[in-house]
Write a protein that holds these residues in place. Structure first.
Motif, PDB file in Angstrom:
ATOM      1  N   ILE A 153       0.845  -1.196   0.000  1.00 36.51           N
ATOM      2  CA  ILE A 153       0.000   0.000   0.000  1.00 36.51           C
ATOM      3  C   ILE A 153       0.880   1.245   0.000  1.00 36.51           C
ATOM      4  O   ILE A 153       1.765   1.394   0.849  1.00 36.51           O
ATOM      5  CB  ILE A 153      -0.937   0.002   1.219  1.00 36.51           C
ATOM      6  CG1 ILE A 153      -1.964  -1.122   1.078  1.00 36.51           C
ATOM      7  CG2 ILE A 153      -1.635   1.352   1.375  1.00 36.51           C
ATOM      8  CD1 ILE A 153      -2.952  -1.208   2.231  1.00 36.51           C
ATOM      9  N   ALA A 154       0.633   2.129  -0.974  1.00 36.20           N
ATOM     10  CA  ALA A 154       1.393   3.369  -1.085  1.00 36.20           C
ATOM     11  C   ALA A 154       0.624   4.568  -0.546  1.00 36.20           C
ATOM     12  O   ALA A 154       1.225   5.581  -0.174  1.00 36.20           O
ATOM     13  CB  ALA A 154       1.783   3.616  -2.543  1.00 36.20           C
ATOM     14  N   ASP A 155      -0.718   4.447  -0.512  1.00 34.19           N
ATOM     15  CA  ASP A 155      -1.528   5.575  -0.021  1.00 34.19           C
ATOM     16  C   ASP A 155      -2.900   5.072   0.370  1.00 34.19           C
ATOM     17  O   ASP A 155      -3.455   4.159  -0.270  1.00 34.19           O
ATOM     18  CB  ASP A 155      -1.660   6.657  -1.106  1.00 34.19           C
ATOM     19  CG  ASP A 155      -2.444   7.864  -0.615  1.00 34.19           C
ATOM     20  OD1 ASP A 155      -1.887   8.652   0.170  1.00 34.19           O
ATOM     21  OD2 ASP A 155      -3.622   7.993  -1.004  1.00 34.19           O
ATOM     22  N   VAL A 156      -3.453   5.679   1.406  1.00 36.64           N
ATOM     23  CA  VAL A 156      -4.827   5.395   1.838  1.00 36.64           C
ATOM     24  C   VAL A 156      -5.540   6.714   2.034  1.00 36.64           C
ATOM     25  O   VAL A 156      -5.118   7.551   2.837  1.00 36.64           O
ATOM     26  CB  VAL A 156      -4.864   4.590   3.156  1.00 36.64           C
ATOM     27  CG1 VAL A 156      -6.314   4.292   3.547  1.00 36.64           C
ATOM     28  CG2 VAL A 156      -4.074   3.297   3.030  1.00 36.64           C
ATOM     29  N   THR A 157      -6.615   6.921   1.276  1.00 42.76           N
ATOM     30  CA  THR A 157      -7.418   8.134   1.406  1.00 42.76           C
ATOM     31  C   THR A 157      -8.879   7.728   1.477  1.00 42.76           C
ATOM     32  O   THR A 157      -9.476   7.340   0.465  1.00 42.76           O
ATOM     33  CB  THR A 157      -7.194   9.085   0.220  1.00 42.76           C
ATOM     34  OG1 THR A 157      -5.804   9.409   0.120  1.00 42.76           O
ATOM     35  CG2 THR A 157      -7.999  10.367   0.399  1.00 42.76           C
ATOM     36  N   GLY A 158      -9.455   7.795   2.658  1.00 45.31           N
ATOM     37  CA  GLY A 158     -10.831   7.373   2.819  1.00 45.31           C
ATOM     38  C   GLY A 158     -10.977   5.896   2.517  1.00 45.31           C
ATOM     39  O   GLY A 158     -10.300   5.047   3.090  1.00 45.31           O
ATOM     40  N   GLN A 159     -11.852   5.586   1.569  1.00 47.90           N
ATOM     41  CA  GLN A 159     -12.086   4.199   1.173  1.00 47.90           C
ATOM     42  C   GLN A 159     -11.207   3.774  -0.003  1.00 47.90           C
ATOM     43  O   GLN A 159     -11.313   2.650  -0.471  1.00 47.90           O
ATOM     44  CB  GLN A 159     -13.560   4.014   0.776  1.00 47.90           C
ATOM     45  CG  GLN A 159     -14.554   4.228   1.913  1.00 47.90           C
ATOM     46  CD  GLN A 159     -14.398   3.165   2.991  1.00 47.90           C
ATOM     47  OE1 GLN A 159     -13.862   3.426   4.061  1.00 47.90           O
ATOM     48  NE2 GLN A 159     -14.839   1.950   2.700  1.00 47.90           N
ATOM     49  N   GLU A 160     -10.359   4.688  -0.476  1.00 51.04           N
ATOM     50  CA  GLU A 160      -9.525   4.402  -1.648  1.00 51.04           C
ATOM     51  C   GLU A 160      -8.102   4.060  -1.229  1.00 51.04           C
ATOM     52  O   GLU A 160      -7.491   4.749  -0.418  1.00 51.04           O
ATOM     53  CB  GLU A 160      -9.522   5.599  -2.601  1.00 51.04           C
ATOM     54  CG  GLU A 160      -8.758   5.359  -3.877  1.00 51.04           C
ATOM     55  CD  GLU A 160      -8.801   6.549  -4.817  1.00 51.04           C
ATOM     56  OE1 GLU A 160      -9.714   6.591  -5.674  1.00 51.04           O
ATOM     57  OE2 GLU A 160      -7.933   7.428  -4.682  1.00 51.04           O
ATOM     58  N   VAL A 161      -7.584   2.974  -1.819  1.00 52.04           N
ATOM     59  CA  VAL A 161      -6.240   2.503  -1.511  1.00 52.04           C
ATOM     60  C   VAL A 161      -5.439   2.417  -2.809  1.00 52.04           C
ATOM     61  O   VAL A 161      -5.929   1.893  -3.817  1.00 52.04           O
ATOM     62  CB  VAL A 161      -6.279   1.120  -0.842  1.00 52.04           C
ATOM     63  CG1 VAL A 161      -4.867   0.596  -0.587  1.00 52.04           C
ATOM     64  CG2 VAL A 161      -7.064   1.179   0.468  1.00 52.04           C
ATOM     65  N   ILE A 162      -4.207   2.945  -2.797  1.00 51.57           N
ATOM     66  CA  ILE A 162      -3.325   2.868  -3.954  1.00 51.57           C
ATOM     67  C   ILE A 162      -2.202   1.886  -3.656  1.00 51.57           C
ATOM     68  O   ILE A 162      -1.547   1.962  -2.615  1.00 51.57           O
ATOM     69  CB  ILE A 162      -2.746   4.249  -4.320  1.00 51.57           C
ATOM     70  CG1 ILE A 162      -3.883   5.211  -4.699  1.00 51.57           C
ATOM     71  CG2 ILE A 162      -1.749   4.134  -5.469  1.00 51.57           C
ATOM     72  CD1 ILE A 162      -3.410   6.619  -5.025  1.00 51.57           C
ATOM     73  N   LEU A 163      -1.981   0.944  -4.587  1.00 46.44           N
ATOM     74  CA  LEU A 163      -0.947  -0.076  -4.448  1.00 46.44           C
ATOM     75  C   LEU A 163       0.174   0.173  -5.450  1.00 46.44           C
ATOM     76  O   LEU A 163      -0.043   0.793  -6.499  1.00 46.44           O
ATOM     77  CB  LEU A 163      -1.547  -1.465  -4.681  1.00 46.44           C
ATOM     78  CG  LEU A 163      -2.738  -1.830  -3.787  1.00 46.44           C
ATOM     79  CD1 LEU A 163      -3.399  -3.103  -4.283  1.00 46.44           C
ATOM     80  CD2 LEU A 163      -2.294  -1.981  -2.344  1.00 46.44           C
ATOM     81  N   ASN A 164       1.364  -0.349  -5.149  1.00 50.43           N
ATOM     82  CA  ASN A 164       2.528  -0.055  -5.980  1.00 50.43           C
ATOM     83  C   ASN A 164       2.777  -1.077  -7.090  1.00 50.43           C
ATOM     84  O   ASN A 164       3.855  -1.101  -7.692  1.00 50.43           O
ATOM     85  CB  ASN A 164       3.786   0.060  -5.112  1.00 50.43           C
ATOM     86  CG  ASN A 164       4.208  -1.280  -4.508  1.00 50.43           C
ATOM     87  OD1 ASN A 164       3.427  -2.233  -4.505  1.00 50.43           O
ATOM     88  ND2 ASN A 164       5.425  -1.338  -4.000  1.00 50.43           N
ATOM     89  N   LYS A 165       1.809  -1.920  -7.407  1.00 50.11           N
ATOM     90  CA  LYS A 165       1.930  -2.845  -8.532  1.00 50.11           C
ATOM     91  C   LYS A 165       0.637  -2.814  -9.337  1.00 50.11           C
ATOM     92  O   LYS A 165      -0.435  -2.542  -8.791  1.00 50.11           O
ATOM     93  CB  LYS A 165       2.238  -4.269  -8.064  1.00 50.11           C
ATOM     94  CG  LYS A 165       3.604  -4.399  -7.394  1.00 50.11           C
ATOM     95  CD  LYS A 165       3.963  -5.843  -7.110  1.00 50.11           C
ATOM     96  CE  LYS A 165       5.295  -5.941  -6.363  1.00 50.11           C
ATOM     97  NZ  LYS A 165       6.424  -5.387  -7.140  1.00 50.11           N
TER      98      LYS A 165
END
Length: 334
Positions: free
Chosen positions: A252-264
């Motif tokens: 996990i590179a970022d968590v904003t609210g219900q949205e999660v950004i992954l690095n792959k």
């Protein structure tokens, strides 16, 4: 040189998700009542992408037509093939501008000859189940008939001829999970028309008109229809293939609210609609001599579903769980 609408481009109706980025792929969350609660229902139809058909070794018998730039009629015939697959509805087609964007990102041209393994890699980046590749093996016009001359000394002449258009295409459907060739489909088309023409003192007086555009279009449509019919019969085989989940574990590179950004992302086989288990690392065991990681113990803290994927990263929506943090890992479970 005469130009042909088929080669210049064919209008394509694309059944694909709406995109806000030329290189990102999205899952459509239509019908989801609340973010982070209901899992997106992914369409059961298999997703495929059509690459431009190779035109390098096309037959050049008869009157050779349609060579415009480097790709010749490959883009027009490939668009026609995409269009007819969309009309059939068996598969979900990826927008061809997206295919071009991925190829450009990987420094590959549509005209480059691709091996099945490379096509499979492109398919994984696009988030599709299979890639259709192949060649145009014949695309030409032939003139058959005899010239009849009357009073050549006066510059009078006439002729009766028959125009014949020939188109042949050969395709292969490559599975993106393994690079296996799932099916080979071929098609051929032939269209003809008789016409007369003449000249008076060197001035053309054609009565048949230039029907090459229409004839090539008819022949290409026949060939494409045969290929589509064969590809439709392969759909059950493609659907029966087991889902191959990526083995890479994104962080996990970022968590904003219900949205999660992954690095792959797509480069590692991730696709929109996949469900990932988010894991919290509780212990790492390393080799006391080399310091190399031997085993990582994790604990599941929730799940997320991917909604957007590009080559290098993914975006997901939390399905359940809480307290996700940057540095938590994830692994595909379905």
């Amino acid at each position: 040189m005469r130009h042909y609408p088929l080669v210049a481009g064919v209008a394509v109706a694309i059944a694909a998700s709406t995109l806000s980025s030329p290189v990102a792929i999205f899952a459509n969350p239509a019908g989801t009542n609340a973010a982070g609660v209901e899992q997106i229902r992914v369409t059961p139809s298999k997703r495929i992408a059509v690459l431009d058909l190779d035109f390098a070794n096309v037959s050049k018998t008869g009157t050779y037509l349609g060579l415009y730039g480097q790709n010749g009629p490959s883009k027009g015939v490939s668009n026609l093939l995409t269009n007819e697959l969309v009309k059939d509805g068996t598969y979900v087609l990826i927008e061809r501008s997206k295919v071009e964007a991925i190829l450009a990102e990987q420094n590959l041209g549509q005209s480059d000859r691709l091996e099945p393994s490379t096509a499979a890699q492109i398919g994984r980046l696009l988030g599709v189940d299979a890639v259709l590749m192949g060649s145009i093996t014949q695309f030409n016009m032939e003139d058959q008939g005899n010239d009849v001359s009357i009073g050549r000394i006066f510059g009078l002449g006439g002729k009766q001829k028959k125009q014949i258009a020939n188109v042949q295409i050969s395709t292969r459907l490559v599975g993106t999970a393994t690079g296996e060739i799932l099916s080979a489909a071929e098609g051929s088309g032939r269209a003809d028309k008789s016409g007369g023409g003449g000249s008076i003192f060197g001035i053309s007086a054609s009565t048949g008109g230039d029907s090459s555009d229409r004839l090539l279009g008819e022949a290409a449509k026949q060939a494409v229809d045969q290929v589509v019919a064969q590809l439709v019969t392969v759909a059950p085989k493609l659907a029966a293939l087991p889902e191959v989940l990526p083995t890479a574990e994104p962080v996990i590179a970022d968590v904003t609210g219900q949205e999660v950004i992954l690095n792959k992302g797509g480069k590692d086989g991730f696709r929109p609609g996949m469900v990932l288990s988010v894991e919290r690392v509780i212990k790492e065991v390393k080799d006391p001599e080399t310091g190399k990681l031997l085993r990582r113990q994790t604990q599941s803290i929730g799940r997320l579903q991917l909604t957007e994927v590009d080559a290098q990263s993914s975006v997901g929506t939390i399905l359940n769980g809480q307290g996700f943090e940057v540095g938590d890992r994830a692994k595909a479970v379905e």
